[in-house]
Design an enzyme around this catalytic site. Structure first.
Site, PDB file in Angstrom:
ATOM      1  N   GLU A 260       0.888  -1.165   0.000  1.00  0.00           N
ATOM      2  CA  GLU A 260       0.000   0.000   0.000  1.00  0.00           C
ATOM      3  C   GLU A 260       0.924   1.211   0.000  1.00  0.00           C
ATOM      4  O   GLU A 260       1.552   1.517   1.001  1.00  0.00           O
ATOM      5  CB  GLU A 260      -0.917  -0.030   1.226  1.00  0.00           C
ATOM      6  N   CYS A 294      -2.027   8.903   2.654  1.00  0.00           N
ATOM      7  CA  CYS A 294      -1.673   8.422   1.314  1.00  0.00           C
ATOM      8  C   CYS A 294      -2.815   8.596   0.319  1.00  0.00           C
ATOM      9  O   CYS A 294      -2.582   8.766  -0.875  1.00  0.00           O
ATOM     10  CB  CYS A 294      -1.251   6.961   1.385  1.00  0.00           C
ATOM     11  N   GLU A 393       3.575  13.298  -4.713  1.00  0.00           N
ATOM     12  CA  GLU A 393       2.911  13.261  -3.404  1.00  0.00           C
ATOM     13  C   GLU A 393       3.647  14.178  -2.433  1.00  0.00           C
ATOM     14  O   GLU A 393       4.839  14.023  -2.189  1.00  0.00           O
ATOM     15  CB  GLU A 393       2.904  11.827  -2.876  1.00  0.00           C
TER      16      GLU A 393
END
Length: 501
Positions: A260, A294, A393
């Protein structure tokens, strides 16, 4: 009044053990920048001891003590852990706020979810026995077949700092429910509550070696865990870069992994919405968990017909967000987790400005907070799709805004990313929401909201956001190996070869 941090050692084979090299890592309160304690720093020598303890626990009494025990026995321990988490909820939440900077209201909610996760997987552990020997329909009457689901073995669990205990438990609870034994390596930036979980396991009498907790740096503890030949699987949550290294290490032994990883999730807002409701969800989707999530919907796509008014709403709502010490009542945005993250986020913002974007709101330290790793909720406009701030990100309270003119354009912009964890759409047109949900390239889709997560529903992404699913029944399957058993039921010989004279 200062709240003392408990001093813990590594948790190996059911007891506290000092690291072999005796090193420790300071705990820095991100709201004050004060050192408030320390955690043990495991190295490869400690990994070796912990993995061996997990291996012994898995095979003890030929597996009858844990791996092959009835699911109801494992469920008993999981429920006992859940009860202790609930009993200690307030203390655990406070420790996690001090350690990670998350607002106390969030960490209280997280602890409730931790207990709920253990309860959910206790139920699944109990139900696992009844699902064994599930029949497989075959085209030949002379054979019968069934399926066994068995624990994979010893698993290495490497977890992040943004949900220090909850995301650890997303792995711990299903792996133990399945009958695996585990070595948990939480992030060195926020490990305190994972050590408290170890204390809870000790208190409820979890068999020695079933769960081992090693705090320490990724290079010194995480890497040797990922590459250890006696670890049967690695489950990892963290950055794409680190995940790639973990996969490389595991690949040398063809070891299964579930990943993940990061995200750069889009939120599409159409022009038929209630602007205030949509504005709140847009901010929550990016600023929840201090922007360190996330799945954050940090790429906001707004229909050009409402863009000007909607962006004004975003700024007004942002100005009303209480940024403060996470223990203060009503805090809705605390500090980011560390000085390194703080500097990294400010560099992202600085680069966006130098590339021609407009820092419409925020972008720096709040004036009223002189210490701590605080960053104002930040809204950036005039962004192009080639800018770093749009593509990479940030992992902080930074929202980028672009406009679109048609549904097709919105989908194209939304899917133009290496990542594919989450995506959201806000519209009063149900058919449009259904179309967009199907067109999103993401593992999780939210309609008229952003970020809700439930233990019962699968969680995971596509593309560079990873593979495999956590939570729900899918989370349990992560830690189970499927075995086919086929038996020949006829009394007749097989008859393929001519019998000898």
């Amino acid at each position: 009044m200062a709240i003392p941090m408990p001093t813990r050692q590594l948790f190996i084979d059911g007891e506290w053990r000092e690291p072999i090299l005796k090193n420790r890592i300071p705990i820095v309160n991100p709201a004050t920048q004060d050192v408030i304690g320390d955690i043990p720093a495991a190295t490869k020598e400690d990994v070796e001891v912990a993995v061996n303890a997990a291996r012994r626990a898995f095979s003890r009494n030929k597996g009858k003590d844990w791996a092959k025990a009835p699911g109801a026995l494992r469920a008993k321990y999981l429920r006992a852990i859940a009860a202790k988490v609930t009993e200690r909820k307030s203390h655990l939440a406070t420790l996690e706020s001090l350690d990670s900077g998350k607002p106390l209201d969030e960490t209280v909610w997280d602890m409730e979810d931790v207990a709920g996760c253990f309860e959910f997987y206790a139920d699944l552990a109990e139900g696992l026995d009844a699902k064994q020997k599930a029949p497989v329909s075959l085209p030949m009457e002379t054979f019968k077949s069934y399926v066994l689901k068995q624990p994979i073995g010893v698993v290495g669990l490497i977890t992040p700092w943004n949900y220090p205990l909850l995301m650890a438990v997303w792995k711990v609870a299903p792996s133990l429910a399945a009958g695996c034994t585990a070595v948990l390596k939480p992030s060195e930036l926020a490990s305190v509550t994972c050590l408290e979980l170890a204390d809870i396991c000790r208190e409820v009498g979890l068999p020695p070696g079933v769960l081992n907790v090693l705090t320490g740096y990724g290079s010194e503890a995480g890497a040797p865990l990922a590459s250890h030949p006696s670890v049967d699987k690695i489950a990892f949550t963290g950055s794409f870069a680190t995940g790639s290294k973990v996969m490389t290490a595991a690949a040398q032994l063809v070891k299964p992994v579930s990943m993940e990883l990061g995200g750069k999730s889009p939120l599409i807002v159409f022009d038929d919405v209630d602007l205030d409701k949509a504005a709140e969800w847009a901010l929550f989707g990016c600023f929840w968990t201090n922007g360190q999530i996330c799945s954050a919907t940090s790429r906001l796509l707004v229909h050009e017909n409402i863009a000007s008014e909607f962006i004004e709403k975003l700024v007004k709502w942002s100005k009303n967000i209480k940024v403060s010490d996470p223990l203060e009542e009503g805090c809705r945005l605390g500090p980011v987790v560390s000085e390194g993250q703080y500097e990294k986020i400010l560099k992202f913002i600085s680069t966006a400005k130098s590339e021609g974007a407009t820092i419409l709101h925020g972008g720096s330290r709040p004036e009223h907070l002189k210490k701590g790793f605080f960053i104002e909720p930040t809204i950036i406009t005039d962004v192009t799709t080639s800018m770093q701030i749009w593509r990479e990100e940030v992992f902080g309270p930074v929202l980028c805004v672009k406009t679109f003119s048609s549904e097709d354009e919105a989908i194209e912009l939304a899917n133009d990313s290496h990542y594919g964890l989450g995506a959201a759409v806000i519209s009063n047109d149900a058919e449009r929401c259904d179309r967009v949900s199907q067109d999103f390239e993401a593992g999780i889709v939210w309609i008229n909201c952003s970020q809700p997560c439930f233990t019962q529903a699968p969680w995971g992404g596509v593309k560079r956001s990873g593979f495999g699913r956590e939570l729900g029944e899918w989370g349990l399957d992560n830690y189970l190996s499927v075995k086919q058993v086929t038996l020949y039921t006829s009394n007749d010989p097989w008859g393929w070869y001519k019998p000898p004279c």
